[in-house]
Scaffold this active site. Sequence first.
Site, PDB file in Angstrom:
ATOM      1  CE  LYS A  13      -3.642  -2.646   2.098  1.00  0.00           C
ATOM      2  NZ  LYS A  13      -4.880  -2.648   2.818  1.00  0.00           N
ATOM      3  CG  HIS A  95      -6.765  -2.721  -3.039  1.00  0.00           C
ATOM      4  ND1 HIS A  95      -7.225  -1.919  -2.026  1.00  0.00           N
ATOM      5  CD2 HIS A  95      -6.236  -3.825  -2.456  1.00  0.00           C
ATOM      6  CE1 HIS A  95      -6.962  -2.519  -0.857  1.00  0.00           C
ATOM      7  NE2 HIS A  95      -6.360  -3.667  -1.098  1.00  0.00           N
ATOM      8  CD  GLU A  97      -6.721   0.019   1.119  1.00  0.00           C
ATOM      9  OE1 GLU A  97      -5.610   0.131   0.585  1.00  0.00           O
ATOM     10  OE2 GLU A  97      -6.950  -0.791   2.045  1.00  0.00           O
ATOM     11  CD  GLU A 167      -7.724  -7.705  -1.085  1.00  0.00           C
ATOM     12  OE1 GLU A 167      -6.823  -8.056  -0.333  1.00  0.00           O
ATOM     13  OE2 GLU A 167      -7.758  -6.596  -1.634  1.00  0.00           O
ATOM     14  N   GLY A 173      -7.762  -4.766   6.621  1.00  0.00           N
ATOM     15  CA  GLY A 173      -7.104  -3.911   7.620  1.00  0.00           C
ATOM     16  C   GLY A 173      -7.895  -3.754   8.905  1.00  0.00           C
ATOM     17  CB  SER A 205      -7.846  -9.379   8.639  1.00  0.00           C
ATOM     18  OG  SER A 205      -8.219  -8.013   8.715  1.00  0.00           O
TER      19      SER A 205
HETATM   20  P1  PGA Z   1      -4.842  -6.494   5.074  1.00  0.00           P
HETATM   21  O1  PGA Z   1      -4.946  -5.887   3.605  1.00  0.00           O
HETATM   22  O2  PGA Z   1      -4.132  -7.824   4.960  1.00  0.00           O
HETATM   23  O3  PGA Z   1      -4.041  -5.495   5.864  1.00  0.00           O
HETATM   24  O4  PGA Z   1      -6.233  -6.660   5.580  1.00  0.00           O
HETATM   25  C1  PGA Z   1      -5.242  -6.697   2.491  1.00  0.00           C
HETATM   26  C2  PGA Z   1      -5.322  -5.890   1.240  1.00  0.00           C
HETATM   27  O5  PGA Z   1      -5.834  -4.766   1.282  1.00  0.00           O
HETATM   28  O6  PGA Z   1      -4.888  -6.313   0.156  1.00  0.00           O
END
Ligand code: PGA
Length: 243
Positions: A13, A95, A97, A167, A173, A205
């Site tokens: 990230k 993704h 985000e 995801e 996260g 996670s």
């Molecule tokens: P995370 O993120 O393992 O911190 O939950 C996964 C991702 O966003 O690809």
Amino acid sequence: MAQKSKYVVGNWKAQLTPDACASLAKELSGLKSPSDCNVWVAPPTTGFNSVISTLKGTSIKVGSQNVWPKSGAFTGETTLASLKEIGASFSLVGHSERRHVFGESIALTEDRCLGALAENFTIIFCVGETLTERESNQTNKIIENQLSGVITRATSEQKKNLIIAYEPVWAIGTGKVATIDQIAVVHAFISTMTGGSLPILYGGSVTPENFGEILNVPNVDGGLIGGASLKVESFSKLVQLAV
Ligand code: PGA
């Protein structure tokens, strides 16, 4: 029949500065590179130079967190041509985000993905539902909306470079990992949608404590990992679990 190799993909990230990227890559370069697991990392673009040069000669592949297939007047984008030139091997697209923090639309993620696939570039295409969507029983519909354009428009040759990552937005996260049953149901749905031929990664996670169990779920071919990919100790444990 030989088992398909698993994927362990670290998504760094925007967590690390170039110096921090260089240190992590140096630590990773000391890992024994397993030949039967795909170990990939996606640093922020500002860290590419050092990460790519440090990991050269190892089996760890380096990719980007997004890609734009054309060069030109596209301020702020990371172009496919520059990724190819610096030796990047893949890109994430869609993704959560990008979709939810930066408002990337389904049409935009499709353009990014299909444009890169058309140039023989490997894409990890991310899909996933929000908590509200899950709670209103829309998970499959959301996944279908996010994925169907890419699946119907990519040729079978192009799909050889396509990997899907499921995801759930609410698990990213947050420390709230999806249950084994929830993962199994969505991965089966994606597998059916994609004709059973594409690798499907789980993300959200993932830690060394839960990854072993997740890898045993049918249709799970590996993990896309954020937080636990930022320390060599936890990332190497994830790799060991996938070998
Ligand atoms: P995370 O993120 O393992 O911190 O939950 C996964 C991702 O966003 O690809």
